[in-house]
Design a protein around this motif. Structure first.
Motif, PDB file in Angstrom:
ATOM      1  N   GLY A  62       0.830  -1.203   0.000  1.00 46.03           N
ATOM      2  CA  GLY A  62       0.000   0.000   0.000  1.00 46.03           C
ATOM      3  C   GLY A  62       0.862   1.249   0.000  1.00 46.03           C
ATOM      4  O   GLY A  62       2.055   1.195   0.310  1.00 46.03           O
ATOM      5  N   PRO A  63       0.278   2.399  -0.359  1.00 44.76           N
ATOM      6  CA  PRO A  63       1.049   3.646  -0.444  1.00 44.76           C
ATOM      7  C   PRO A  63       1.698   4.005   0.884  1.00 44.76           C
ATOM      8  O   PRO A  63       1.136   3.778   1.958  1.00 44.76           O
ATOM      9  CB  PRO A  63      -0.005   4.687  -0.845  1.00 44.76           C
ATOM     10  N   ILE A  64       2.894   4.588   0.796  1.00 50.57           N
ATOM     11  CA  ILE A  64       3.625   5.037   1.975  1.00 50.57           C
ATOM     12  C   ILE A  64       4.059   6.480   1.729  1.00 50.57           C
ATOM     13  O   ILE A  64       4.676   6.785   0.715  1.00 50.57           O
ATOM     14  CB  ILE A  64       4.857   4.147   2.243  1.00 50.57           C
ATOM     15  N   GLU A  65       3.718   7.364   2.662  1.00 53.77           N
ATOM     16  CA  GLU A  65       4.091   8.771   2.539  1.00 53.77           C
ATOM     17  C   GLU A  65       5.499   8.990   3.067  1.00 53.77           C
ATOM     18  O   GLU A  65       5.854   8.510   4.149  1.00 53.77           O
ATOM     19  CB  GLU A  65       3.115   9.648   3.332  1.00 53.77           C
ATOM     20  N   GLY A  66       6.291   9.718   2.298  1.00 52.15           N
ATOM     21  CA  GLY A  66       7.623  10.084   2.733  1.00 52.15           C
ATOM     22  C   GLY A  66       7.806  11.580   2.735  1.00 52.15           C
ATOM     23  O   GLY A  66       6.847  12.338   2.554  1.00 52.15           O
ATOM     24  N   VAL A  67       9.024  12.023   2.927  1.00 52.61           N
ATOM     25  CA  VAL A  67       9.325  13.447   2.922  1.00 52.61           C
ATOM     26  C   VAL A  67       9.186  14.029   1.516  1.00 52.61           C
ATOM     27  O   VAL A  67       8.649  15.124   1.328  1.00 52.61           O
ATOM     28  CB  VAL A  67      10.750  13.692   3.454  1.00 52.61           C
ATOM     29  N   SER A  68       9.647  13.289   0.523  1.00 57.38           N
ATOM     30  CA  SER A  68       9.603  13.781  -0.857  1.00 57.38           C
ATOM     31  C   SER A  68       8.214  13.673  -1.470  1.00 57.38           C
ATOM     32  O   SER A  68       7.896  14.390  -2.415  1.00 57.38           O
ATOM     33  CB  SER A  68      10.596  12.986  -1.722  1.00 57.38           C
ATOM     34  N   GLY A  69       7.391  12.784  -0.935  1.00 52.46           N
ATOM     35  CA  GLY A  69       6.064  12.551  -1.483  1.00 52.46           C
ATOM     36  C   GLY A  69       5.631  11.129  -1.197  1.00 52.46           C
ATOM     37  O   GLY A  69       6.146  10.480  -0.276  1.00 52.46           O
ATOM     38  N   ALA A  70       4.702  10.618  -2.004  1.00 52.09           N
ATOM     39  CA  ALA A  70       4.152   9.276  -1.779  1.00 52.09           C
ATOM     40  C   ALA A  70       4.809   8.262  -2.708  1.00 52.09           C
ATOM     41  O   ALA A  70       5.179   8.573  -3.839  1.00 52.09           O
ATOM     42  CB  ALA A  70       2.642   9.286  -2.007  1.00 52.09           C
ATOM     43  N   TYR A  71       4.915   7.032  -2.209  1.00 47.91           N
ATOM     44  CA  TYR A  71       5.418   5.894  -2.985  1.00 47.91           C
ATOM     45  C   TYR A  71       4.341   4.827  -2.963  1.00 47.91           C
ATOM     46  O   TYR A  71       3.838   4.470  -1.890  1.00 47.91           O
ATOM     47  CB  TYR A  71       6.716   5.354  -2.380  1.00 47.91           C
ATOM     48  N   ALA A  72       3.997   4.333  -4.136  1.00 48.12           N
ATOM     49  CA  ALA A  72       2.933   3.334  -4.236  1.00 48.12           C
ATOM     50  C   ALA A  72       3.433   2.160  -5.065  1.00 48.12           C
ATOM     51  O   ALA A  72       3.001   1.938  -6.200  1.00 48.12           O
ATOM     52  CB  ALA A  72       1.679   3.937  -4.855  1.00 48.12           C
ATOM     53  N   PHE A  73       4.368   1.399  -4.503  1.00 45.29           N
ATOM     54  CA  PHE A  73       4.924   0.255  -5.210  1.00 45.29           C
ATOM     55  C   PHE A  73       3.875  -0.842  -5.349  1.00 45.29           C
ATOM     56  O   PHE A  73       3.087  -1.088  -4.442  1.00 45.29           O
ATOM     57  CB  PHE A  73       6.134  -0.292  -4.466  1.00 45.29           C
ATOM     58  N   GLN A  74       3.892  -1.486  -6.507  1.00 42.76           N
ATOM     59  CA  GLN A  74       2.956  -2.573  -6.801  1.00 42.76           C
ATOM     60  C   GLN A  74       3.716  -3.727  -7.445  1.00 42.76           C
ATOM     61  O   GLN A  74       4.832  -3.536  -7.936  1.00 42.76           O
ATOM     62  CB  GLN A  74       1.873  -2.083  -7.767  1.00 42.76           C
ATOM     63  N   PRO A  75       3.114  -4.921  -7.463  1.00 45.03           N
ATOM     64  CA  PRO A  75       3.782  -6.049  -8.128  1.00 45.03           C
ATOM     65  C   PRO A  75       4.133  -5.764  -9.586  1.00 45.03           C
ATOM     66  O   PRO A  75       5.085  -6.339 -10.115  1.00 45.03           O
ATOM     67  CB  PRO A  75       2.759  -7.176  -8.007  1.00 45.03           C
ATOM     68  N   ILE A  76       3.391  -4.862 -10.229  1.00 43.30           N
ATOM     69  CA  ILE A  76       3.658  -4.555 -11.634  1.00 43.30           C
ATOM     70  C   ILE A  76       4.432  -3.257 -11.810  1.00 43.30           C
ATOM     71  O   ILE A  76       4.703  -2.838 -12.944  1.00 43.30           O
ATOM     72  CB  ILE A  76       2.352  -4.480 -12.445  1.00 43.30           C
ATOM     73  N   SER A  77       4.802  -2.581 -10.720  1.00 44.80           N
ATOM     74  CA  SER A  77       5.510  -1.306 -10.826  1.00 44.80           C
ATOM     75  C   SER A  77       6.349  -1.071  -9.566  1.00 44.80           C
ATOM     76  O   SER A  77       5.807  -1.071  -8.464  1.00 44.80           O
ATOM     77  CB  SER A  77       4.527  -0.154 -11.011  1.00 44.80           C
ATOM     78  N   HIS A  78       7.648  -0.851  -9.760  1.00 45.26           N
ATOM     79  CA  HIS A  78       8.556  -0.620  -8.637  1.00 45.26           C
ATOM     80  C   HIS A  78       9.185   0.772  -8.653  1.00 45.26           C
ATOM     81  O   HIS A  78      10.228   0.993  -8.062  1.00 45.26           O
ATOM     82  CB  HIS A  78       9.671  -1.663  -8.649  1.00 45.26           C
ATOM     83  N   GLY A  79       8.608   1.708  -9.321  1.00 44.98           N
ATOM     84  CA  GLY A  79       9.193   3.059  -9.337  1.00 44.98           C
ATOM     85  C   GLY A  79       8.228   4.027  -9.964  1.00 44.98           C
ATOM     86  O   GLY A  79       7.336   3.658 -10.702  1.00 44.98           O
ATOM     87  N   GLY A  80       8.519   5.267  -9.660  1.00 50.23           N
ATOM     88  CA  GLY A  80       9.344   5.831  -8.584  1.00 50.23           C
ATOM     89  C   GLY A  80       8.430   6.665  -7.747  1.00 50.23           C
ATOM     90  O   GLY A  80       7.276   6.323  -7.493  1.00 50.23           O
ATOM     91  N   LEU A  81       8.888   7.839  -7.352  1.00 46.11           N
ATOM     92  CA  LEU A  81       8.077   8.778  -6.599  1.00 46.11           C
ATOM     93  C   LEU A  81       6.818   9.133  -7.403  1.00 46.11           C
ATOM     94  O   LEU A  81       6.874   9.294  -8.620  1.00 46.11           O
ATOM     95  CB  LEU A  81       8.888  10.040  -6.341  1.00 46.11           C
ATOM     96  N   GLU A  82       5.681   9.244  -6.707  1.00 42.91           N
ATOM     97  CA  GLU A  82       4.436   9.574  -7.403  1.00 42.91           C
ATOM     98  C   GLU A  82       4.540  10.941  -8.091  1.00 42.91           C
ATOM     99  O   GLU A  82       5.118  11.889  -7.551  1.00 42.91           O
ATOM    100  CB  GLU A  82       3.263   9.582  -6.424  1.00 42.91           C
ATOM    101  N   ALA A  83       3.961  11.036  -9.283  1.00 40.66           N
ATOM    102  CA  ALA A  83       4.123  12.226 -10.124  1.00 40.66           C
ATOM    103  C   ALA A  83       3.570  13.493  -9.478  1.00 40.66           C
ATOM    104  O   ALA A  83       4.078  14.598  -9.734  1.00 40.66           O
ATOM    105  CB  ALA A  83       3.448  11.997 -11.472  1.00 40.66           C
TER     106      ALA A  83
END
Length: 400
Positions: free
Chosen positions: A362-383
């Motif tokens: 599931g999505p994880i919020e960081g300092v730079s923004g959100a990351y939403a890694f999925q089995p079909i996608s491993h990058g990168g920072l959300e647009a």
């Protein structure tokens, strides 16, 4: 201190409260996935960075971000069943050398038994680390924006990119260039993996914006002799020049363009977002340049109402406590720690393969923004974390 920090000082930072990441992890004690008994222990993370040599301008900034992030998380620990985990970092300086980075990644996995590796400020060192991470089945959180870091996905099962996707950065550039009514665009890019990413992403973005790329020029690898490449771009008489390069090369390239007589608009990718860009020897040439970067570049938000905004504010407070000032850069390294801490809490495990799966929980919020890694996608920072900035009076000014 840079005016873009909104008046934050070391003294005001001392009043900062409990960090968002630490608070979130503390609150997670009651969550269902943390019910198994867990002894207090360590989450050992390897950091494989360019602390000297090529890429050290960004590598050293990420080291500082990682230390700040570790202090924040360790102030309360990571909920781990009935116990707590505390992060222990093992640092390696790869010197910007791919062969060194590969050997160090192997050592981190086999000797230090790390649960994950964080690093790769340059595309070249990251590619080397990927080889060992995939072989050792250990998550690798990659800090650069190379567009081939996570593809093909079947061969990149353990690689997660934190830097923004080149295609997303290029799309924002295209929109800003269109807003300004500029049509003829030239590209000046480094002759490395980072520059390759921009050269591949920009044609589609410019086409979508109805712009024309009239010339693409690569900067020489020599390091300083940029006059010839800049002169060729200036001779093409573009209305906008996109410089796709990491700091400090990005500012040096802009200075070469100005020396060559180019007086038009200049746009830079997120690789330019380092302190030296505004404070180094080529700072004067940067006045009036545009850069596309995660919103944290402007410093702490005046009003922090979103998880990302609160994370940014807390991180900047702590950064100022430790280093005296904050002039803006993307702290992907600190976000890597938040991602791994969240994965460990979710998995109630420090096993690398279990952590890998939980990064996609599931999505994880960081300092730079959100990351939403999925089995079909491993990058990168959300647009949506990206924004255009203008350099005005030596500060990053956000435009939207």
């Amino acid at each position: 201190m840079n005016s873009a920090t909104g008046g934050l000082t070391r003294r005001s930072a001392l009043t900062g409260g409990l960090g968002l990441a630490a608070a979130a992890l503390l609150a997670a004690c009651s969550e269902p996935d943390a019910t198994a008994a867990g002894a207090t222990g360590e989450l050992v993370l390897g950091v494989n960075l360019e602390l000297t040599g090529t890429g050290s301008t960004l590598g050293k900034l990420q080291e500082q971000a990682i230390r700040v992030g570790a202090d924040e998380i360790n102030s309360v620990g990571i909920p781990y069943g009935e116990g707590r985990l505390y992060i222990r970092l093992v640092f390696k300086d790869n010197g910007g050398n791919a062969a060194t980075a590969m050997q160090q990644a192997k050592d981190l996995i086999e000797q230090d038994k790390v649960s994950a590796i964080i690093g790769g400020a340059t595309v070249e060192t990251a590619r080397a680390i990927i080889t060992e991470a995939e072989k050792g089945k250990v998550p690798f959180l990659c800090l650069n924006s190379g567009d081939d870091m996570t593809v093909p996905l079947p061969n990149r099962r353990f690689v997660y990119q934190l830097g923004p996707n080149a295609s997303d950065v290029a799309a924002v550039m295209g929109r800003e260039i269109r807003k300004l009514g500029l049509t003829k665009v030239a590209v000046l890019a480094t002759s490395d993996g980072h520059g390759d990413s921009g050269v591949r992403a920009l044609p589609r973005a410019m086409l979508a914006s109805g712009r024309e790329i009239i010339d693409t020029v690569r900067l020489p690898r020599s390091g300083r002799a940029y006059g010839s490449a800049a002169g060729r771009v200036a001779d093409a008489e573009p209305e906008a020049v996109i410089v796709w390069a990491q700091a400090p090369v990005s500012a040096a390239a802009v200075a070469a363009l100005r020396t060559a007589g180019y007086t038009g608009k200049v746009f830079l990718d997120a690789g330019a977002g380092a302190d030296e860009t505004l404070n180094g020897p080529n700072a004067r040439a940067m006045e009036g340049a545009y850069v596309v970067h995660p919103g944290v570049l402007a410093g702490a938000p005046t009003v922090a109402t979103t998880p990302s905004g609160r994370a940014q504010r807390t991180f900047i407070y702590r950064y100022i406590q430790q280093y005296g000032s904050f002039t803006g850069f993307a702290p992907y390294g600190a976000d890597a720690l938040t991602l791994m801490a969240t994965a460990a809490r979710r998995a109630v495990s420090t096993d690398p393969q279990r952590l890998r799966g939980r990064l996609e929980g599931g999505p994880i919020e960081g300092v730079s923004g959100a990351y939403a890694f999925q089995p079909i996608s491993h990058g990168g920072l959300e647009a949506d974390a990206l924004a255009p900035f203008l350099v005005r009076q030596g500060a990053w000014v956000r435009l939207s």
